[in-house]
Each structure stands twice: as C-alpha cells, then as structure tokens.
Write a protein that holds these residues in place. Structure first.
Motif, PDB file in Angstrom:
ATOM      1  N   LEU A   1       7.438  -6.102   1.102  1.00 46.52           N
ATOM      2  CA  LEU A   1       5.976  -6.194   1.072  1.00 46.52           C
ATOM      3  C   LEU A   1       5.362  -5.217   2.072  1.00 46.52           C
ATOM      4  O   LEU A   1       4.396  -4.507   1.746  1.00 46.52           O
ATOM      5  N   ASN A   2       5.929  -5.128   3.266  1.00 47.59           N
ATOM      6  CA  ASN A   2       5.427  -4.170   4.255  1.00 47.59           C
ATOM      7  C   ASN A   2       5.602  -2.729   3.781  1.00 47.59           C
ATOM      8  O   ASN A   2       4.800  -1.855   4.122  1.00 47.59           O
ATOM      9  N   ALA A   3       6.638  -2.466   2.993  1.00 54.49           N
ATOM     10  CA  ALA A   3       6.889  -1.112   2.496  1.00 54.49           C
ATOM     11  C   ALA A   3       5.774  -0.617   1.592  1.00 54.49           C
ATOM     12  O   ALA A   3       5.542   0.597   1.496  1.00 54.49           O
ATOM     13  N   ILE A   4       5.050  -1.522   0.936  1.00 51.83           N
ATOM     14  CA  ILE A   4       3.911  -1.093   0.102  1.00 51.83           C
ATOM     15  C   ILE A   4       2.893  -0.369   0.976  1.00 51.83           C
ATOM     16  O   ILE A   4       2.452   0.734   0.650  1.00 51.83           O
ATOM     17  N   ARG A   5       2.537  -0.974   2.077  1.00 59.19           N
ATOM     18  CA  ARG A   5       1.569  -0.364   3.010  1.00 59.19           C
ATOM     19  C   ARG A   5       2.135   0.901   3.651  1.00 59.19           C
ATOM     20  O   ARG A   5       1.471   1.929   3.736  1.00 59.19           O
ATOM     21  N   THR A   6       3.391   0.825   4.110  1.00 65.45           N
ATOM     22  CA  THR A   6       4.004   1.948   4.804  1.00 65.45           C
ATOM     23  C   THR A   6       4.119   3.169   3.904  1.00 65.45           C
ATOM     24  O   THR A   6       3.746   4.279   4.287  1.00 65.45           O
ATOM     25  N   ARG A   7       4.653   2.990   2.709  1.00 66.88           N
ATOM     26  CA  ARG A   7       4.808   4.127   1.786  1.00 66.88           C
ATOM     27  C   ARG A   7       3.472   4.773   1.456  1.00 66.88           C
ATOM     28  O   ARG A   7       3.359   6.001   1.444  1.00 66.88           O
ATOM     29  N   LYS A   8       2.475   3.967   1.148  1.00 71.75           N
ATOM     30  CA  LYS A   8       1.141   4.492   0.825  1.00 71.75           C
ATOM     31  C   LYS A   8       0.554   5.250   2.015  1.00 71.75           C
ATOM     32  O   LYS A   8       0.037   6.352   1.871  1.00 71.75           O
ATOM     33  N   SER A   9       0.658   4.668   3.193  1.00 74.55           N
ATOM     34  CA  SER A   9       0.070   5.284   4.384  1.00 74.55           C
ATOM     35  C   SER A   9       0.763   6.589   4.751  1.00 74.55           C
ATOM     36  O   SER A   9       0.107   7.573   5.096  1.00 74.55           O
ATOM     37  N   ILE A  10       2.089   6.621   4.693  1.00 75.54           N
ATOM     38  CA  ILE A  10       2.813   7.854   5.012  1.00 75.54           C
ATOM     39  C   ILE A  10       2.527   8.919   3.958  1.00 75.54           C
ATOM     40  O   ILE A  10       2.299  10.089   4.282  1.00 75.54           O
ATOM     41  N   ALA A  11       2.505   8.528   2.687  1.00 78.98           N
ATOM     42  CA  ALA A  11       2.231   9.494   1.612  1.00 78.98           C
ATOM     43  C   ALA A  11       0.855  10.126   1.771  1.00 78.98           C
ATOM     44  O   ALA A  11       0.680  11.318   1.494  1.00 78.98           O
ATOM     45  N   ASP A  12      -0.129   9.347   2.218  1.00 78.60           N
ATOM     46  CA  ASP A  12      -1.502   9.849   2.361  1.00 78.60           C
ATOM     47  C   ASP A  12      -1.742  10.602   3.666  1.00 78.60           C
ATOM     48  O   ASP A  12      -2.749  11.280   3.809  1.00 78.60           O
TER      49      ASP A  12
END
Length: 161
Positions: free
Chosen positions: A76-87
C-alpha cells in the motif's frame, strides 16, 4: 575578442522534490524551511511510523502472520512511493545514523533506475557502506542545508554565501 559580460542565468521552472529516508530526525523540516521562497514542491512517504506499518491491515483487513501484515503495508505504501518518485525532478534520500534503512536504499535504486536526479544525504560514518549508492547520485551531502544550497543553485545559479 569575447565579451567580458556574464551571461545571465535564466531561472529554471519549479521543481518537484521527493524526500525519502529516515523518519526519526528533523532533516525534512530543515530542508523545507530552508527552501522557503524557492519554486519547489515537496512530497514524501507517510512519516507516521505506526500508520505506515499498519495501513494495509487497517484498510484491507487483519492478518494472522506478521509477514502478511507487513507485506500489505509495504504494498500500500508503494502506491504513494512509486507515484511520488516517478513525478519527482529530484529525489533526496536520507540515511540516518541509528537504523538500517533498507527502504531508503530501495528508493535510491528505484530513482536511479528511472534516471531521476538523486541526492544522497548521510553522515561520514556511512560513506563506505553506501559507496555504491553514493556513486549513483549526482550529489552526496552530509547536512540538509547543503541540499537547500543545491536546490537554490539548480533553480537560479546562485551560490551560497
């Protein structure tokens, strides 16, 4: 003969900065406070340790085994992390003194694989252990204020002092 006038540095547009890593000190606040007035937007992980650990089971249901409890939270935390790093335009990863931050190392590797501008922040005691991570970074700092100086220079060409 070349013109002796300096070419003005044109300002760069706003930057998105992802602040990854240890959650037990005020390093994020020092960067955010120091960057006031700069055209930057900060994101980061959920820094409430209990919420980050328990989010998966709180939302999707309890697990009998700790492994699955932790896995639900990590995914669940990876959803936020992946989106934030990608952006992000720049990813700052802080390795603290007290705990081993495997998640921070993972975030650094993920950001490097995406070709993100990576800034690593850690004390001198971790220089040897993090040599490969440091080698992937565009800058390695010991203090949060150095990160602020990097942001200022990146945006405006202005040196500290």
């Amino acid at each position: 003969m070349a013109d002796s006038k300096e070419t003005p540095t044109l300002p760069l547009g706003g930057l998105k900065i992802y602040l990854s890593g240890e959650i037990h000190t005020d390093w994020r606040d020092r960067i955010i406070d120091g960057a006031k007035g700069l055209d930057v937007t900060f994101t980061g992980p959920v820094t409430n340790h209990a919420a980050s650990d328990d989010c998966g089971v709180a939302i999707m249901g309890a697990e009998e085994r700790k492994f699955w409890h932790d896995r639900k939270g990590a995914q669940l935390n990876a959803i936020r992390t992946r989106k934030s790093i990608a952006d992000a335009d720049i990813v700052v990863v802080r390795f603290g003194e007290q705990y081993k931050q495997w998640n921070a190392a993972f975030d650094a590797g993920y950001a490097a694989a995406l070709g993100k501008s990576l800034v690593i922040l850690h004390g001198p005691d971790h220089a040897h252990a993090l040599k490969e991570v440091d080698a992937a970074a565009l800058a390695v700092c010991e203090e949060p204020e150095q990160v602020v100086d990097i942001l200022r220079y990146t945006l405006s060409g202005e040196l500290p002092g």
